[in-house]
Design a protein around this motif. Structure first.
Motif: not given
Ligand SMILES: [Cu+2]
Length: 329
Positions: A25-38, A57-71
């Protein structure tokens, strides 16, 4: 410290496992609703290399990614990518129809043109093979139709990269397409290869990918041993770069700072400033036009964790190297 170091290795191993798993699935990253341009929007810089280091999770960027990444999502901010079908046959030329619906639920009819088109459709199998960048046509009802040929079985990811006229910033929505047939996963080529040959052109990559801050990537195009100076404009530039994060296919589309006018010629180098949102392995696809045809040169790169070379503690392991095995073509 040993425990932390082991944890780092374990997380790195997970990254490899994700990189080698297909059809997830595509949801390996938590998708947040905080709104910076993506649109290729970077994650917050520097977070992962300090406090978060060694955390699961740190090395996977999961806990540090505060934006919803595109795609990574099929819907975002009220916009949805709606394929007519989620299955297509292998090997044939097929028409892939879809709509983009807006917050009112109706097909979006008005777009802001980016890179000379209203919408760019990128399709790639989830093992990061079979990359295609096509430009669908839109009918009066807002239905898009693309011509695709999906060579063999597997799960493919279709990315629609567009800017609705009602929005300032672009969106990239992604949907999976299942293709029946024999599926033989192709291991991701190692990052060590910095030269790719495509269509008789040799493309060399120079630069140091970085996570969380900008890095410059320079591609140099040669033919028969000589650097070429007759690159042709493609979509208003001398090259387009799509980067997909191994593991979840988070999407970044960057283009060179300089634009290319019709009739202009470029090369031998095309330079991009890009910011990888997290440490990790990425597959890059450089599209360029030469000799009257569009060519795609793929590369694997690893963006190390910020501070990965620091000597503090025992957790200075960078992200995993590219998955073992496999070799460029
Ligand atoms: Cu395009």
């Amino acid at each position: 410290m040993n425990t932390v170091a082991k944890l780092g290795v374990y997380v790195g191993g997970l990254a490899v496992a994700f990189g080698a798993a297909f059809g997830i699935g595509a949801a390996a990253d938590p998708v947040t609703s905080s709104g910076r341009p993506t649109h290729g929007g970077p994650a917050r810089a520097g977070d992962s290399g300090t406090d978060g280091r060694g955390m699961p999770g740190a090395d996977l960027g999961q806990s540090t990614t505060a934006v919803a990444l595109p795609g990574l999502a099929v819907s975002q901010d009220g916009y949805s990518l709606m394929p007519d079908t989620n299955t297509l046959p292998a090997g044939e030329h097929v028409r892939f129809r879809f709509t983009v619906t807006g917050p009112d639920g109706a097909p979006v009819q008005k777009y802001t043109t980016t890179h000379t088109r209203d919408l760019h459709l990128i399709v790639v199998r989830r093992d990061l093979t079979g990359f295609q960048h096509v430009h669908p046509v839109r009918d009066a009802a807002g239905i898009w139709t693309a011509s695709l040929q999906l060579a063999s079985g597997g799960t493919y990811r279709a990315f629609a990269d567009f800017t609705p006229a009602a929005r300032k910033t672009g969106l990239t929505l992604g949907a999976d397409i299942s293709v029946a047939g024999m599926f033989t996963p192709v291991p991701l080529p190692a990052a060590a290869t910095t030269t790719t040959t495509t269509g008789g052109y040799d493309v060399a990559l120079a630069g140091t990918p970085a996570a969380g801050h900008e890095s410059t990537l320079t591609f140099t195009v040669s033919r028969a041993g000589s650097q070429i100076t007759d690159l042709e404009p493609y979509l208003g530039a001398f090259g387009h770069l799509v980067s997909l994060r191994a593991g979840d296919l988070a999407y970044l589309h960057t283009h060179p700072a300089q634009e290319a006018a019709a009739g202009q010629r470029g090369g031998p180098t095309v330079r991009f400033t890009t910011e990888f949102p997290t440490a990790g392995t990425y597959r890059l696809f450089l599209d360029f036009r030469a000799g009257g045809a569009v060519h795609t040169a793929p590369f694997t790169v690893v963006a190390p964790a910020p501070g990965a070379v620091a000597t503090t503690g025992g957790a200075a392991d960078g992200p995993a190297d590219g998955p073992a095995g496999g070799h460029g073509h």
